[in-house]
Motif scaffolding. Structure first.
Motif, mmCIF file in Angstrom:
data_model
loop_
_atom_site.group_PDB
_atom_site.id
_atom_site.type_symbol
_atom_site.label_atom_id
_atom_site.label_comp_id
_atom_site.label_asym_id
_atom_site.label_seq_id
_atom_site.Cartn_x
_atom_site.Cartn_y
_atom_site.Cartn_z
ATOM 1 N N PRO A 2 -13.958 51.825 22.317
ATOM 2 C CA PRO A 2 -13.070 52.956 22.014
ATOM 3 C C PRO A 2 -11.839 53.019 22.911
ATOM 4 O O PRO A 2 -10.739 53.288 22.440
ATOM 5 N N THR A 6 -7.440 52.282 21.833
ATOM 6 C CA THR A 6 -6.364 53.257 22.018
ATOM 7 C C THR A 6 -5.115 52.638 22.659
ATOM 8 O O THR A 6 -4.141 53.347 22.893
ATOM 9 N N HIS A 7 -5.138 51.347 22.930
ATOM 10 C CA HIS A 7 -4.008 50.678 23.594
ATOM 11 C C HIS A 7 -3.381 49.606 22.701
ATOM 12 O O HIS A 7 -3.111 48.489 23.139
ATOM 13 N N SER A 8 -3.104 49.961 21.472
ATOM 14 C CA SER A 8 -2.595 48.980 20.515
ATOM 15 C C SER A 8 -1.246 48.393 20.919
ATOM 16 O O SER A 8 -0.989 47.216 20.672
ATOM 17 N N THR A 47 -9.964 45.599 15.746
ATOM 18 C CA THR A 47 -9.678 46.927 15.196
ATOM 19 C C THR A 47 -10.227 47.101 13.786
ATOM 20 O O THR A 47 -10.341 48.231 13.308
#
Length: 80
Positions: A2, A6-8, A47
């Protein structure tokens, strides 16, 4: 996963490396850290995986087979 997802901006197109380690007790009772597992996956593929529904050994095995190019296990680890 998770946190990674969140760091795409920073990770898109890069490999994510998973490494597992353990501290076995040797015959002479000394302890040393050893790598027991290693694999990589491209962030963009990671992802797309349904990580939440990967809940049992069969699901995890299928996830590794379908999405990871290779999985290395130390020869002393029984993966069956």
């Amino acid at each position: 996963m998770p946190i990674i997802l969140t760091h795409s901006e920073e990770l898109s197109g890069k490999n994510i490396v998973f490494t597992g380690s353990s501290i076995p007790v040797n015959v002479d009772e000394t302890c040393t850290m050893m790598k027991i597992f290693h694999t990589e996956i491209i962030y963009d593929v990671a992802t797309q995986i349904d990580w939440i529904n990967c809940t049992n050994a069969t699901d995890r095995t299928q996830l590794l087979t379908d999405n990871f190019e290779y999985v290395w296990w130390d020869s002393r680890i029984n993966t069956d």
